[in-house]
Design a protein around this motif. Structure first.
Motif, PDB file in Angstrom:
ATOM      1  N   ARG A   1     -18.125 -26.300   9.307  1.00 35.48           N
ATOM      2  CA  ARG A   1     -17.789 -25.804   9.338  1.00 35.48           C
ATOM      3  C   ARG A   1     -17.027 -25.992   7.491  1.00 35.48           C
TER       4      ARG A   1
ATOM      5  N   ARG B   1     -25.112 -10.363  14.781  1.00 33.38           N
ATOM      6  CA  ARG B   1     -23.904 -10.430  13.712  1.00 33.38           C
ATOM      7  C   ARG B   1     -23.001 -10.952  15.516  1.00 33.38           C
TER       8      ARG B   1
ATOM      9  N   ALA C   1     -28.481 -22.015  12.248  1.00 36.24           N
ATOM     10  CA  ALA C   1     -28.302 -21.931  14.192  1.00 36.24           C
ATOM     11  C   ALA C   1     -29.344 -22.596  14.987  1.00 36.24           C
TER      12      ALA C   1
ATOM     13  N   TYR D   1     -17.739 -14.616  11.260  1.00 31.71           N
ATOM     14  CA  TYR D   1     -18.010 -15.446  12.589  1.00 31.71           C
ATOM     15  C   TYR D   1     -18.002 -16.647  13.119  1.00 31.71           C
ATOM     16  N   ALA D   2     -18.270 -16.831  14.487  1.00 37.38           N
ATOM     17  CA  ALA D   2     -18.619 -18.562  15.001  1.00 37.38           C
ATOM     18  C   ALA D   2     -19.179 -19.590  14.330  1.00 37.38           C
ATOM     19  N   GLY D   3     -19.051 -20.539  14.750  1.00 43.13           N
ATOM     20  CA  GLY D   3     -19.922 -22.094  14.421  1.00 43.13           C
ATOM     21  C   GLY D   3     -19.123 -23.379  14.139  1.00 43.13           C
TER      22      GLY D   3
ATOM     23  N   ASN E   1     -22.596 -13.751  17.153  1.00 44.64           N
ATOM     24  CA  ASN E   1     -21.463 -14.958  17.103  1.00 44.64           C
ATOM     25  C   ASN E   1     -20.200 -14.309  16.274  1.00 44.64           C
ATOM     26  N   GLU E   2     -19.671 -13.443  17.423  1.00 44.17           N
ATOM     27  CA  GLU E   2     -18.094 -13.222  16.745  1.00 44.17           C
ATOM     28  C   GLU E   2     -17.180 -14.051  17.685  1.00 44.17           C
ATOM     29  N   PRO E   3     -16.464 -14.033  17.044  1.00 41.44           N
ATOM     30  CA  PRO E   3     -15.636 -15.490  17.562  1.00 41.44           C
ATOM     31  C   PRO E   3     -14.161 -14.617  18.287  1.00 41.44           C
TER      32      PRO E   3
ATOM     33  N   ARG F   1     -26.787 -18.544  18.214  1.00 40.11           N
ATOM     34  CA  ARG F   1     -25.648 -19.252  17.713  1.00 40.11           C
ATOM     35  C   ARG F   1     -25.659 -20.227  16.528  1.00 40.11           C
ATOM     36  N   LEU F   2     -24.928 -19.386  15.671  1.00 41.58           N
ATOM     37  CA  LEU F   2     -24.617 -20.326  14.036  1.00 41.58           C
ATOM     38  C   LEU F   2     -23.652 -21.474  14.813  1.00 41.58           C
ATOM     39  N   THR F   3     -24.240 -22.868  14.161  1.00 35.79           N
ATOM     40  CA  THR F   3     -23.562 -23.992  14.501  1.00 35.79           C
ATOM     41  C   THR F   3     -23.328 -25.102  12.790  1.00 35.79           C
TER      42      THR F   3
END
Lengths: 743, 180
Positions: free
Chosen positions: A344, A392, A304, A339-341, A395-397, A309-311
C-alpha cells in the motif's frame, strides 16, 4: 466552569438513551427551529440593525499576483454619503480556516490571488458604498504568478503540516512496485477533480458593533469561537473582549469555519468610524475571496490476483494551495482503510498556486478521494469479470489494513447487501452501453461511502429552571444540521421532559465553548457534553428526592422511584445548572471510527446529445445511533446531491493567465437545481457504537457526499461504455465515445 | 455626473403585506433591499443579487418575481406579499407547515423564496401556464412531482432539500383548502 466531563478512553457500554421511557431520540422529530425558519422570523447575520449602522463594500485586487502601488480614493470620497475608504494592514488577505487562534495572513498591498481584499469603502447606504467602490482607482505592479496547477505539477512538494496528525501525508507498506509488477490484474489510472465552491445560500456577512472597547460581531460562522479567537488576534484584543453571535447560519459546508475578510473589515471600520458597520459579501466576492475546495490530480493504482483479492492499493494526490498555508486536500483518507491488500502507498503533494485559499469543503479528503478510488474499483471489477459489489466484499478487511487497530463498528457489507436489495441491483445492466430506452442509454452504478468519526472537546450548560423548563446553552451552531432539535431531544429524553419544555440557545461565544460545526462531529461532541450534564442533573435530582439515581425514572416532568413520585420542578429550587464537557481520550487512537454506506445510482444518458440525467437513487448508511431520523435523512440527501453536483456539473474555473475565476456566480457555477434531482431513497441501518461516545452515534453530515459522485460516474460508464476521468462529467467529454447516431 | 442624479432620493409608497409604507429611497434601491434594509422585513433573503438563486422571491400582485432584479420605485401601484405576509411562526400558512412537517429545508436561507415561489407557481399551474415539460393537459387534476421540479428550478437550495421541498409542495397542493 465545567462540572462534569466525559472522556472516551474505553467503550461507554450503557447509554441512558436506551432507558428513556418516552424516547424522542431516533424518531422523526420536526425541527424545533422550523417555524421560525419557514416564517422568515429567524435572523441571520446581515439582519441586524444597530442604531447608526452604515454599509461597507470590500475593495479587491484587480490582479492575480503582484503588488498594489497606489489607491486613489479622491473621487470616491467626494461622492455623497461616503464616510471612508479604509486600507488597514490588519485586514486579512487570506480567509481563515478551522485551526487555532492565529491570525490569517494579513495585509492589503501584497497580492497573492485575484480578487483578494485590499480595502473597504464605507458609506451611509449600500448603494452609495457600492457606487463609490467602483470609483476607487487602484494602481498595481503585476508579477508572474502560478495559475495552472496541472502545468506546474512538477513543482509539487510534500505538505508542510499534517493537521494535528489527522491528515497522513505519506504512508507506505510492503513493496508497491514489486506488487505492481506481479499483479495479474492492474488498473493504473489518472484522475482530475476541479476546484469547487461551497456556495452556501447565505453569503458571508458581518455586523460589527463597538461598545466601551468591546467588539460584538453578528456573523455567519460555523464555529463562532474560532472566529472570535482569530478576530481577537487580528484586532489585538483579548478574546474576552470579543463576542461573536451566529444563532442562525445559512449553510456552511466548510466555507465559514475561520474568520473571513468581511468580519475583519467590518470590525476595523466600526472601530475607526465609531459606529456600527455592516459588510455583506456579494455572491461574486464569496466565490473569489473566501475559500474553495482545491483541485486535485490523482493517480490510483490497484493490483489484484485472479480471485479478485487486492495485492496493491496505491493512491497519490497532487493538490494546490497558496504559499505558506498548511491545509491540503487529503484525498487518500479513506484509501487507508476501505479495502484490504498488503502492499500500500498513500501520498499527497502540494503545488503552490496564486488562487484563493484552499479550505475544507464537505468531507475534505473522502469527497474527491472516494470519487476516484471507487471508480478505479469499478474498472478493476470489470477487468476481473466480477460484480462490483462482489469485488468490494472480497476485499473487506477484518481490522484496519494499515494500523494495528480494530474498527469500532463497520457495517459496509450490510450496506451493500441491503442497498442492492432495495435498489434492485440484480436486474442491472451488466454490459456497458447495452441498455437503451429510445434515445436514452440507461446505466447503474454503485460505490462505497466512508467518513472518519472523531471525538473532540466541547462544552454545554444544561439548566432545569425553577418553573421546570429546561434551558440548553452552548456556543455550538446549527448550520442546517439540526443541532437545535437533537440537543432538545437529548435533554428531553434524559431529563424526562416534554420536548416543548426544552429551549436551546446556540451560536453565542458567551456560552460554553463547543467543537463547532465541522468534520461531522458537532452532534456527537455537543450531544455528549449535554449527555454528561444531564447525567449529573439526574444524580442531583435523585439526591434531592433522597433516592439512589439507579432507581429513578424521569418522564413527563415527574421523577418516580419505588415509593415516590414528585414533579421535577419541586426538586430544583430556584434552578439547577450543570456544565458538561467532553474530552477526547484513547479511544480515538485505540480504534478506527468510521461511518459507512453504499450508494446506488441509475442514470440515463442521451445517445445524441450526451445529456446525463440521474433517474433513481438509493443509499444505505450505518453511522451508529441516528439521533433524529428526519434531520439525518435530510443531511444524507444533501450529501448525495453534493456528490451528484461534483460528478456532473460543479467546476470552479480559474483563468490560467490571471487566476481570475471565470464562473464566479450561481448562473455559471452549476449547483444542482430541483429538476436535476429525483426522489432520493435513504436508509440508515440499526447500529450502536459504544466506542464513539455515550450517544453511541457517529457523524452523518458529510457521509452522504463520500462516494456519491463515484456511483454517478460508474452509472454513466455503465450506460455508455465511456469512462471520463476528468470531473465533472460534462457532455462534451462523453460525446466522442457515444455510439454513432442511427441514420 | 449621472451617479449624483441617480442618488437623489425618491418619495414612494410601497404596499407590503397589506400595509402601506411611505419611503424616501435612492432610486437604485432594489425591491429586495427596500424590504430588507429599509422595512427590516428580513424574511426575504439575498443569495446572489443577480436573479440566479431565487432566495429573494416575493409575490407582486400574486405573481412570483426575483425582488433583486426589480427597483423599489417600480412598485408604487403594486401589492407585495413577502413570507411574513403568509403566516407567522405561531400561525403558519399551510404551505409553511408542510415545509416543517416534511423537513423541506435545512439551513433555512432559501426557504422563504421556495415558499413564495411555490405559491406563485401553483397559481401559474391553475391558470394553465405551460412549462418546459410541454403543454399541460387541461384536465390535469393535480400537479405532479415532475412539474413541481421543473417549475421550481429557479430556486436553488445548496443544502439540497429538493426531494422534501417537492413533497411539501405536493402535499400542500393536494390538500390545499382542506388544511387552510
Amino acid at each position: 466552569m465545567t462540572d462534569v466531563s466525559v472522556k472516551m478512553d474505553a467503550p461507554f457500554e450503557q447509554s441512558l438513551l436506551d432507558r428513556s421511557p418516552v424516547p424522542t431520540i431516533g424518531k422523526e422529530i420536526a425541527r424545533i427551529d422550523g417555524p421560525r425558519k419557514v416564517s422568515g422570523a429567524a435572523r441571520y447575520a446581515a439582519e441586524h440593525f444597530p442604531d447608526g449602522v452604515v454599509h461597507g463594500v470590500l475593495l479587491r485586487a484587480p490582479v492575480g499576483c503582484g503588488r498594489i502601488t497606489a489607491v486613489d480614493a479622491t473621487a470616491a470620497l467626494a461622492m455623497p454619503g461616503v464616510l471612508a475608504v479604509i486600507r488597514d494592514e490588519r485586514m486579512i488577505r487570506n480567509a481563515g480556516d478551522f485551526g487555532g487562534d492565529a491570525a490569517p495572513v494579513q495585509g492589503v498591498d501584497e497580492v497573492a490571488y485575484f480578487g483578494q481584499p485590499i480595502g473597504l469603502v464605507v458609506a451611509d447606504s449600500l448603494e452609495r458604498a457600492r457606487a463609490a467602490s467602483l470609483c476607487v482607482r487602484v494602481s498595481f505592479e503585476s508579477a508572474p504568478g502560478v495559475f495552472d496547477m496541472m502545468a506546474a505539477r512538477d513543482s509539487a512538494l510534500p505538505p508542510t503540516d499534517d493537521i494535528f496528525g489527522l491528515f497522513l501525508i505519506h504512508t507506505e507498506q510492503g513493496d508497491v512496485e514489486r506488487a505492481a509488477g506481479e499483479a495479474k490484474f492492474l488498473v493504473d489510472t489518472i484522475w482530475e477533480t476541479p476546484s469547487q465552491n461551497h456556495a452556501a445560500m447565505e453569503p458571508h456577512a458581518s455586523v460589527a458593533i463597538w461598545q466601551e472597547g468591546r467588539l460584538t460581531l453578528h456573523g455567519s460562522y460555523q464555529s463562532p469561537v474560532v472566529t472570535r479567537d482569530q478576530l481577537a488576534t487580528v484586532m489585538g484584543l483579548p478574546p474576552s473582549q470579543v463576542r461573536v453571535l451566529s444563532p442562525f447560519v445559512g449553510g456552511g459546508f466548510g466555507g465559514k469555519l475561520g474568520v473571513m475578510p468581511e468580519a475583519v473589515a467590518a470590525a476595523i471600520a466600526a472601530q475607526q468610524l465609531g459606529r456600527p458597520v455592516k459588510v455583506v459579501m456579494s455572491r461574486q466576492q464569496v466565490f473569489e475571496t473566501t475559500g474553495r475546495r482545491p483541485m486535485t490530480h490523482q493517480r490510483v493504482r490497484l493490483g489484484a490476483n485472479r480471485d479478485g483479492r487486492l495485492t496493491l492499493v496505491q493512491h497519490e494526490t497532487i493538490t494546490d494551495q497558496l504559499e505558506g498555508e498548511v491545509f491540503f486536500e487529503p484525498a487518500g483518507l479513506a484509501t487507508h482503510l476501505l479495502y484490504a491488500g498488503e502492499n500500500r502507498m498513500v501520498d499527497h503533494k502540494v503545488v503552490r498556486t496564486n488562487k484563493q485559499l484552499a479550505v475544507s469543503m464537505r468531507a475534505p479528503g473522502e469527497a474527491v478521494g472516494l470519487l476516484t478510488l471507487e471508480c478505479a474499483m469499478d474498472e478493476l471489477a470489470e477487468r476481473l469479470g466480477l460484480d462490483p459489489i462482489e469485488l468490494r466484499l472480497l476485499n473487506e478487511p477484518e481490522t484496519h489494513p494499515e494500523m494495528d487497530v480494530p474498527f469500532s463498528s463497520r457495517a459496509l457489507v450490510d450496506c451493500f447487501r441491503q442497498g442492492a436489495a432495495r435498489f434492485g441491483w440484480e436486474t442491472r445492466n451488466t454490459r456497458p452501453g447495452q441498455m437503451r430506452d429510445g434515445d436514452w442509454l440507461i446505466g447503474q452504478g454503485v460505490a462505497a461511502a466512508a467518513r472518519g468519526n472523531l471525538f473532540g472537546p466541547s462544552r454545554v450548560r444544561a439548566t432545569i429552571q425553577g418553573d421546570g423548563r429546561v434551558l440548553v446553552e452552548t456556543e455550538m451552531t446549527d448550520i442546517g444540521t439540526g443541532t437545535y432539535t437533537i440537543l432538545a431531544q437529548i435533554a428531553a429524553d434524559l431529563l424526562g421532559m416534554p420536548l416543548e419544555q426544552v429551549e436551546v440557545r446556540l451560536g453565542d461565544t458567551n456560552d460554553p465553548r463547543s467543537a463547532g460545526s465541522g468534520g461531522s462531529w458537532g452532534a456527537t461532541t455537543s450531544g455528549s457534553a449535554l449527555y454528561a450534564a444531564c447525567a449529573e442533573l439526574r444524580a442531583r435530582l435523585a439526591a434531592a428526592a433522597g433516592v439512589p439515581v439507579e432507581a429513578v425514572t424521569l418522564a413527563n416532568g415527574v421523577l418516580t422511584a419505588p415509593g415516590i413520585s414528585r414533579p421535577i420542578s419541586e426538586l430544583v429550587g430556584n434552578g439547577l445548572s450543570v456544565e458538561g464537557a467532553t474530552e477526547p481520550g484513547e479511544s480515538n487512537q485505540r480504534f478506527n471510527q468510521t461511518s459507512y454506506g453504499a450508494h446506488f445510482c441509475e442514470v440515463r444518458v442521451h445517445a445524441v446529445t450526451g445529456e446525463v440525467r440521474v433517474l433513481r437513487w438509493t443509499s444505505v448508511f450505518a453511522a451508529g445511533r441516528i439521533l433524529n431520523l428526519q434531520t439525518a435523512i435530510s443531511q444524507a440527501i444533501g450529501g448525495v446531491v453534493f456528490g451528484i453536483g461534483g460528478a456532473l456539473t460543479e467546476e470552479l474555473v480559474h483563468d490560467p493567465r490571471t487566476g481570475k475565476i471565470v464562473n464566479r456566480d450561481l448562473g455559471e457555477y452549476h449547483v444542482p437545481a430541483h429538476a436535476d434531482i429525483p426522489a432520493i431513497d435513504i436508509q440508515f441501518l440499526e447500529e450502536r457504537d459504544p466506542v464513539a461516545n455515550p450517544l453511541h452515534a457517529k457523524g452523518v453530515g458529510e457521509l452522504g457526499v463520500c462516494g456519491a459522485g463515484a456511483a454517478v460516474a460508474n452509472a454513466v460508464y455503465n450506460a455508455t461504455g465511456v469512462r471520463v476521468r476528468q470531473f465533472p462529467i460534462t457532455l462534451d467529454k462523453l460525446l466522442p465515445g457515444l455510439p454513432p447516431v442511427a441514420g | 455626473m449621472s451617479w449624483i442624479e441617480a442618488d437623489s432620493g425618491a418619495a414612494l409608497t410601497l404596499s407590503v403585506n397589506g400595509m402601506r409604507h411611505d419611503l424616501k429611497l435612492d432610486a437604485r434601491v432594489t425591491l429586495l433591499d427596500a424590504l430588507r434594509e429599509h422595512l427590516q422585513l428580513t424574511g426575504t433573503k439575498k443569495g446572489c443579487d443577480h436573479g440566479q438563486c431565487g432566495a429573494c422571491t416575493v409575490l407582486v400582485n400574486g405573481r412570483r418575481i426575483n425582488s433583486c432584479l426589480s427597483l423599489a420605485v417600480m412598485h408604487q401601484a403594486d401589492e407585495i406579499t413577502t413570507i411574513e405576509g403568509l403566516g407567522t411562526a405561531e400561525n403558519l400558512h399551510p404551505l409553511q407547515a408542510a415545509f416543517v412537517a416534511k423537513d423541506g429545508f435545512q439551513c433555512g436561507y432559501c426557504t422563504s423564496g421556495q415558499i413564495c415561489s411555490a405559491i406563485g407557481m401553483l397559481g401559474e399551474w391553475r391558470e394553465g401556464w405551460p412549462s418546459h415539460l410541454g403543454d399541460r393537459a387541461d384536465a390535469a387534476p393535480a400537479i405532479d412531482a415532475a412539474e413541481i421540479r421543473e417549475r421550481m428550478s429557479g430556486n436553488l437550495c445548496r443544502c439540497a432539500a429538493y426531494p422534501r421541498i417537492v413533497e411539501a409542495i405536493e402535499h400542500y397542493a393536494t390538500h390545499e383548502g382542506a388544511d387552510a
